[in-house]
Write an enzyme that holds these catalytic residues in place. Sequence first.
Site, mmCIF file in Angstrom:
data_model
loop_
_atom_site.group_PDB
_atom_site.id
_atom_site.type_symbol
_atom_site.label_atom_id
_atom_site.label_comp_id
_atom_site.label_asym_id
_atom_site.label_seq_id
_atom_site.Cartn_x
_atom_site.Cartn_y
_atom_site.Cartn_z
ATOM 1 N N GLU A 113 2.661 15.025 0.078
ATOM 2 C CA GLU A 113 1.892 15.124 1.309
ATOM 3 C C GLU A 113 1.584 16.596 1.559
ATOM 4 O O GLU A 113 2.447 17.452 1.369
ATOM 5 C CB GLU A 113 2.727 14.530 2.457
ATOM 6 C CG GLU A 113 2.179 14.726 3.847
ATOM 7 C CD GLU A 113 0.786 14.131 4.061
ATOM 8 O OE1 GLU A 113 0.558 12.959 3.713
ATOM 9 O OE2 GLU A 113 -0.089 14.868 4.562
ATOM 10 N N ASP A 169 -8.315 10.134 3.130
ATOM 11 C CA ASP A 169 -9.274 10.707 4.072
ATOM 12 C C ASP A 169 -10.698 10.425 3.564
ATOM 13 O O ASP A 169 -11.039 10.788 2.463
ATOM 14 C CB ASP A 169 -9.043 12.218 4.160
ATOM 15 C CG ASP A 169 -9.762 12.836 5.340
ATOM 16 O OD1 ASP A 169 -10.827 12.305 5.748
ATOM 17 O OD2 ASP A 169 -9.277 13.859 5.848
ATOM 18 N N GLU A 245 1.758 3.240 7.674
ATOM 19 C CA GLU A 245 1.425 3.331 9.086
ATOM 20 C C GLU A 245 -0.052 2.989 9.310
ATOM 21 O O GLU A 245 -0.414 2.250 10.224
ATOM 22 C CB GLU A 245 1.727 4.750 9.584
ATOM 23 C CG GLU A 245 1.772 4.833 11.084
ATOM 24 C CD GLU A 245 1.950 6.260 11.564
ATOM 25 O OE1 GLU A 245 3.058 6.576 11.996
ATOM 26 O OE2 GLU A 245 0.975 7.037 11.487
#
Lengths: 265, 364
Positions: A113, A169, A245
């Site tokens: 990440e 993204d 999530e």
Amino acid sequence: MGDEDERKRKRGNGGGQSRDQMNMDGKDIVKLPRKGKYRQRAHSNPLLDVHFDVPTKPSDVDWSTYFPELYAQAVEKQQPPPRVDFVDVGCGFGGMTIKLAEEFPDKLVVGMEIRQKVSEYVKQRILALRKREPGKYTNAASIRSNTMKHLVQYFEKGQLEKMFFLFPDPHFKTSNHRRRIIQTTLLDEYAYLLKSGGVLYTITDVEDLACWMRERLEQHPLFERIPDDELAKDPVATFIETVTEEGKKVKTNGGSTWKAIFRRV
Amino acid sequence: MERDTRDPLRAVIALHPTKSECIAVALGDQIRVRESSGVQTVQVKQDSKAAADGAQKIIRSMVFSPDGAYLAAGGDDKMLYLYKTDDWHMIHAFSSKKKISSVSFSPSGEHIFAATKYGDVLVAPVLPDGNGSFSEMALLMGHFCSIITCLKVSRNNMWLASCDREGKVRVTVIPSDPMQGAHEIVSFCLGHEKFVSACAFVVPESGKELILSGGGDGLIKLWNPVDGHEMDSVDLGKPILTLTSSVTQDLVFAVLDGSNEVSVLSVDDKNKLVRDSVLLEIPVVTGADTTAQGQAWFVGGPVGSESGLRVACMQRSGNTWEHVATHDSLSKLENCSKDDTPLFHSYLPENLDKKRCKVTTQAM
């Protein structure tokens, strides 16, 4: 003790997945980190020069600091140390990384990440889980890095069995398309890192991005689409929808998701 | 005050692969070619869009095709110029969106590769299609978000090496149809901690092809291109500008930044680097190339108040390197400038008189 319980219940949980758990005698509480304290803006520019340490080459990485228990065991048994098998690229808060560690106790999983706080959260979560359930989650680790620039500096050719790109993204603007994590030039690198037969999983709730990723994968000579009947036998293909999530958010909002799962030839 | 981040002006040299008297030198936007018949100025297109937008027209890389039929040059004006070498007319000017840093022909000479400062390597066929129109440049491969500094094709014609600002050297398989992209990575040679500015393939006595790389850390590293394994490393003390292999002698010339010293490297039978040093009479050497006959040509400049450039030729004689005054026609170069800017500052034969250079051998 009873008061503390009540206060905790009224306050609610840290968010979604993590729940504080108490032992029967109230002592030895291993607290999982609270997501609220680790929130960070969703977008990070992958083009910027890094300010954190990056290994020059894969042999420079001291994996024993990430998997201390497994390395100690290998030394004891005089066996070669284990190597990373699965990489969750852009792991976010670590839902997939943790799930993979649970489902595949014999495989090593790394969540990568770029955002510092979020990466720290995953690390703290893994450490807390290891404490809470000794012997488990020793196969999961978190690394903060810019995978678009540096992935090949961590892993060797043909090392990885699975790579995950979950809800990446979308970078909607055409001028920002070059920041998309699935693009032809980077697929060359992912094909280099995956062993023959290794699997690349992608999922997104943005239809435009889904088409883009599928096109790039279909056009790439080193990737082939896994037929649906084969995918049905792969449990991972199912839980990529709900384990993160983002995935949970999409399900709650009743949105659609598109998967593109390809095999490295 | 705006900082000038543009690369400085540097001379570039390319030698014809078969005709030893044919030398091309580029400085800024001027290309001059010297052949046995005399010196010619090669036209660099004046009206490229990027030049109109204010980009400097500096040629950064120039190379002949393997058979010598074509010359390609590309640079800061985002154009790739292709010339036919029989009469030096421009066949085509390919346009790119980003500045071109390095140019190479495919092993067959049918395609031209151009690396950009954006991290992409572009490819186009050298010949036009049946209707006479040229293709647009397509994407061959890329280093994500990095500046590619050098492109070289391996001696065995199978691989393309590319190095970048991040310190990576990548070896990729050249596919049979480059227009479809080069997707199969052979290896990454990782170890440099600063930018890598140049690479060169070499085939030592063992017969197995190896690759050298050099960069801002002043180190020359020797690698096995098949697995990216680092075999040796030598510190030259100054950043390396270019690496040129000599096909005939299995040597690699390393031009150092801001210096008149050129390192001559070879690989011994234990696959370790052996280093010689040659001091040239050119104050600052910026480019090198070798002929099929084993001569090494160096170009240098501009430096200080001297706006022109210098060219020197060296030839191996036993264990020493000699300056060679090649042809009498070299002395006529000064008269060939059409404008006042001296472009070839020739080595007048009477001044040279076959000087011998001291060679210091340092086996590492």
